[in-house]
Design a protein around this motif. Structure first.
Motif, PDB file in Angstrom:
ATOM      1  N   PHE A 242      47.223  25.254 -41.596  1.00 24.58           N
ATOM      2  CA  PHE A 242      46.983  26.194 -42.534  1.00 24.58           C
ATOM      3  C   PHE A 242      46.646  25.553 -43.898  1.00 24.58           C
ATOM      4  CE2 PHE A 242      48.665  29.341 -39.821  1.00 24.58           C
ATOM      5  CZ  PHE A 242      48.188  30.302 -40.149  1.00 24.58           C
ATOM      6  N   TYR A 243      47.441  24.308 -44.020  1.00 21.45           N
ATOM      7  CA  TYR A 243      46.831  23.712 -45.397  1.00 21.45           C
ATOM      8  C   TYR A 243      45.639  23.170 -45.387  1.00 21.45           C
ATOM      9  CZ  TYR A 243      46.136  19.418 -48.123  1.00 21.45           C
ATOM     10  OH  TYR A 243      45.609  18.373 -49.053  1.00 21.45           O
ATOM     11  N   HIS A 244      45.012  22.724 -44.300  1.00 16.59           N
ATOM     12  CA  HIS A 244      43.664  22.004 -44.336  1.00 16.59           C
ATOM     13  C   HIS A 244      42.516  23.441 -44.603  1.00 16.59           C
ATOM     14  CE1 HIS A 244      44.701  18.349 -42.162  1.00 16.59           C
ATOM     15  NE2 HIS A 244      44.029  18.028 -43.148  1.00 16.59           N
ATOM     16  N   ARG A 245      42.910  24.495 -43.791  1.00 15.86           N
ATOM     17  CA  ARG A 245      42.261  25.772 -44.180  1.00 15.86           C
ATOM     18  C   ARG A 245      42.289  26.191 -45.691  1.00 15.86           C
ATOM     19  NH1 ARG A 245      42.661  30.903 -40.236  1.00 15.86           N
ATOM     20  NH2 ARG A 245      44.368  31.468 -41.360  1.00 15.86           N
ATOM     21  N   ARG A 246      43.713  26.478 -46.056  1.00 12.51           N
ATOM     22  CA  ARG A 246      43.505  26.713 -47.554  1.00 12.51           C
ATOM     23  C   ARG A 246      42.940  25.794 -48.560  1.00 12.51           C
ATOM     24  NH1 ARG A 246      48.709  25.528 -48.297  1.00 12.51           N
ATOM     25  NH2 ARG A 246      48.612  23.881 -49.846  1.00 12.51           N
ATOM     26  N   VAL A 247      42.812  24.614 -48.375  1.00  8.75           N
ATOM     27  CA  VAL A 247      41.961  23.864 -49.432  1.00  8.75           C
ATOM     28  C   VAL A 247      40.512  23.935 -48.864  1.00  8.75           C
ATOM     29  CG1 VAL A 247      43.832  22.120 -49.728  1.00  8.75           C
ATOM     30  CG2 VAL A 247      42.066  21.608 -47.804  1.00  8.75           C
ATOM     31  N   GLY A 248      40.241  24.130 -47.754  1.00 11.99           N
ATOM     32  CA  GLY A 248      38.512  24.604 -47.647  1.00 11.99           C
ATOM     33  C   GLY A 248      38.487  25.964 -48.217  1.00 11.99           C
ATOM     34  N   MET A 249      39.277  26.962 -47.756  1.00 14.84           N
ATOM     35  CA  MET A 249      39.080  27.936 -48.474  1.00 14.84           C
ATOM     36  C   MET A 249      38.727  28.161 -49.878  1.00 14.84           C
ATOM     37  SD  MET A 249      38.859  30.573 -46.101  1.00 14.84           S
ATOM     38  CE  MET A 249      39.243  30.865 -44.486  1.00 14.84           C
ATOM     39  N   LEU A 250      39.630  27.459 -50.645  1.00 14.31           N
ATOM     40  CA  LEU A 250      39.293  27.323 -52.129  1.00 14.31           C
ATOM     41  C   LEU A 250      37.999  26.680 -52.387  1.00 14.31           C
ATOM     42  CD1 LEU A 250      43.069  26.239 -53.147  1.00 14.31           C
ATOM     43  CD2 LEU A 250      42.171  28.476 -53.782  1.00 14.31           C
ATOM     44  N   ALA A 251      37.710  25.528 -51.646  1.00 12.24           N
ATOM     45  CA  ALA A 251      36.529  24.993 -51.985  1.00 12.24           C
ATOM     46  C   ALA A 251      35.341  25.761 -51.942  1.00 12.24           C
ATOM     47  CB  ALA A 251      36.320  23.818 -51.195  1.00 12.24           C
ATOM     48  N   VAL A 252      35.346  26.646 -50.845  1.00 13.07           N
ATOM     49  CA  VAL A 252      34.294  27.442 -50.574  1.00 13.07           C
ATOM     50  C   VAL A 252      34.088  28.698 -51.524  1.00 13.07           C
ATOM     51  CG1 VAL A 252      33.254  29.346 -48.821  1.00 13.07           C
ATOM     52  CG2 VAL A 252      34.045  27.096 -47.995  1.00 13.07           C
ATOM     53  N   ALA A 253      35.404  29.081 -51.966  1.00 15.07           N
ATOM     54  CA  ALA A 253      35.447  30.094 -52.743  1.00 15.07           C
ATOM     55  C   ALA A 253      34.773  29.574 -54.224  1.00 15.07           C
ATOM     56  CB  ALA A 253      36.766  30.790 -53.098  1.00 15.07           C
TER      57      ALA A 253
ATOM     58  N   SER B 265      36.342  37.101 -51.190  1.00 17.79           N
ATOM     59  CA  SER B 265      36.980  37.020 -49.939  1.00 17.79           C
ATOM     60  C   SER B 265      37.849  35.956 -49.424  1.00 17.79           C
ATOM     61  CB  SER B 265      35.917  37.575 -48.704  1.00 17.79           C
ATOM     62  OG  SER B 265      34.906  36.388 -48.803  1.00 17.79           O
ATOM     63  N   TYR B 266      37.059  34.905 -50.004  1.00 16.45           N
ATOM     64  CA  TYR B 266      37.866  33.557 -49.565  1.00 16.45           C
ATOM     65  C   TYR B 266      38.817  33.291 -50.566  1.00 16.45           C
ATOM     66  CZ  TYR B 266      33.984  32.810 -46.199  1.00 16.45           C
ATOM     67  OH  TYR B 266      33.625  32.836 -44.854  1.00 16.45           O
ATOM     68  N   TYR B 267      38.829  33.548 -51.799  1.00 17.14           N
ATOM     69  CA  TYR B 267      40.069  33.664 -52.462  1.00 17.14           C
ATOM     70  C   TYR B 267      41.331  34.288 -52.011  1.00 17.14           C
ATOM     71  CZ  TYR B 267      37.860  31.260 -56.427  1.00 17.14           C
ATOM     72  OH  TYR B 267      37.329  30.138 -57.350  1.00 17.14           O
ATOM     73  N   GLU B 268      40.910  35.459 -51.427  1.00 14.72           N
ATOM     74  CA  GLU B 268      41.950  36.422 -50.852  1.00 14.72           C
ATOM     75  C   GLU B 268      42.407  35.560 -49.734  1.00 14.72           C
ATOM     76  OE1 GLU B 268      40.050  39.818 -50.334  1.00 14.72           O
ATOM     77  OE2 GLU B 268      40.057  40.509 -52.205  1.00 14.72           O
ATOM     78  N   ARG B 269      41.856  35.011 -48.874  1.00 16.31           N
ATOM     79  CA  ARG B 269      42.108  34.228 -47.706  1.00 16.31           C
ATOM     80  C   ARG B 269      42.950  32.943 -47.880  1.00 16.31           C
ATOM     81  NH1 ARG B 269      37.047  36.184 -45.736  1.00 16.31           N
ATOM     82  NH2 ARG B 269      37.148  37.319 -43.721  1.00 16.31           N
TER      83      ARG B 269
END
Length: 277
Positions: free
Chosen positions: A102-113, A127-131
């Motif tokens: 979940f940590y890796h996905r969170r930092v990835g989501m923030l970067a994509v957002a 949508s990615y900030y919400e995720r």
């Protein structure tokens, strides 16, 4: 590439086509072979690929959405039978493994957002900030579970030390989500709330004197100044309400209160000064 009858498992060509960056996190969303979006996170010597919803590795431990859901349910069942029984050590290891995902996905989501936001793709960024908020909430819930059920103080502390970091990520995502909505007043309030939550972590651990050394606080303050300056936010409605109450200007306070209620953001003031409000 085929070698005889075998297909090469070398991913070198993929890595060469996507060089690692020395400027923070590098992530992207691609369409998987099943037609569903997949989040890829570029690492120095490879990459991670995760689904964007559900558990990042797309599994369902013990038919639950997450291992945290399973172990929370299991602990409740076990404690009901025997309150003296603790959580087995292997459960903490498995929960840590899931939290890393979940940590890796969170930092990835923030970067994509952030990239989508910079590119003017507001709906994608939102949508990615919400995720990212969702994944931060998962981590905070997992930290709470560890704090409440783990007997190993060192293990608890090893997780608690990262709580301000997770709150920082969560605050950034919530703030930028409000910026995308052009609700700059609430964006500032999200920053103030996040800084308050981080400060409380330090207070709860008797480490208030170290708060000023937390880089997340400095970055949030800088972001607050930037939003206030860029979007002309001199005082948020909540700040105006505090000023009106302090001045005992209850007519103006009532007007501001109604505006906050209309936005669904009113919280009853506390203290004697607000008794007549």
């Amino acid at each position: 590439m085929k070698r005889g009858s075998q297909v090469s498992k070398d991913i070198g060509s993929i890595l060469r086509s996507w060089p690692s960056s020395d400027e923070g996190v590098d992530a992207r969303v691609v369409v998987g072979t099943d037609g569903q979006p997949q989040l890829q996170l570029r690492l120095d010597c490879g990459l991670l690929q995760m689904v964007i919803d559900g558990r990042p590795d797309a599994t369902k431990p013990h038919n639950c959405q997450t291992y945290l859901e399973y172990v929370t349910r299991r602990v409740a069942e076990v404690k009901a039978e025997d309150p003296s029984r603790g959580v087995p050590r292997k459960a903490w290891a498995e929960l840590d493994r899931e939290m890393t995902q979940f940590y890796h996905r969170r930092v990835g989501m923030l970067a994509v957002a952030r990239r989508a936001q910079d590119g003017g793709e507001s709906s994608t960024a939102a949508s990615y900030y919400e995720r990212a908020v969702r994944d931060a909430d998962y981590t905070l819930e997992a930290m709470d579970f560890i704090r409440d059920h783990c007997d190993d103080e060192d293990h608890v502390e090893n997780h608690e030390r990262y709580r301000p970091f997770v709150l920082w990520h969560r605050t950034i995502a919530l703030t930028q989500r409000r910026v995308l909505d052009k609700d700059f007043d609430e964006a500032v309030e999200q920053i103030k709330s996040g800084m308050g939550q981080i400060a409380k972590v330090y207070e709860d651990h008797g480490l208030t004197k170290w708060l000023r050394h937390d880089p997340s606080i400095a970055e949030l303050r800088m972001l607050e100044r930037q939003i206030r300056r860029q979007y002309g936010v001199k005082q948020t409605l909540s700040e105006q309400l505090e000023v009106a109450i302090a001045a005992e200007d209850y007519e103006n306070a009532a007007r501001i209160r109604d505006q906050l209620k209309a936005k669904g953001r009113f919280r009853s003031p506390r203290g004697a000064a607000s008794a007549r409000f």
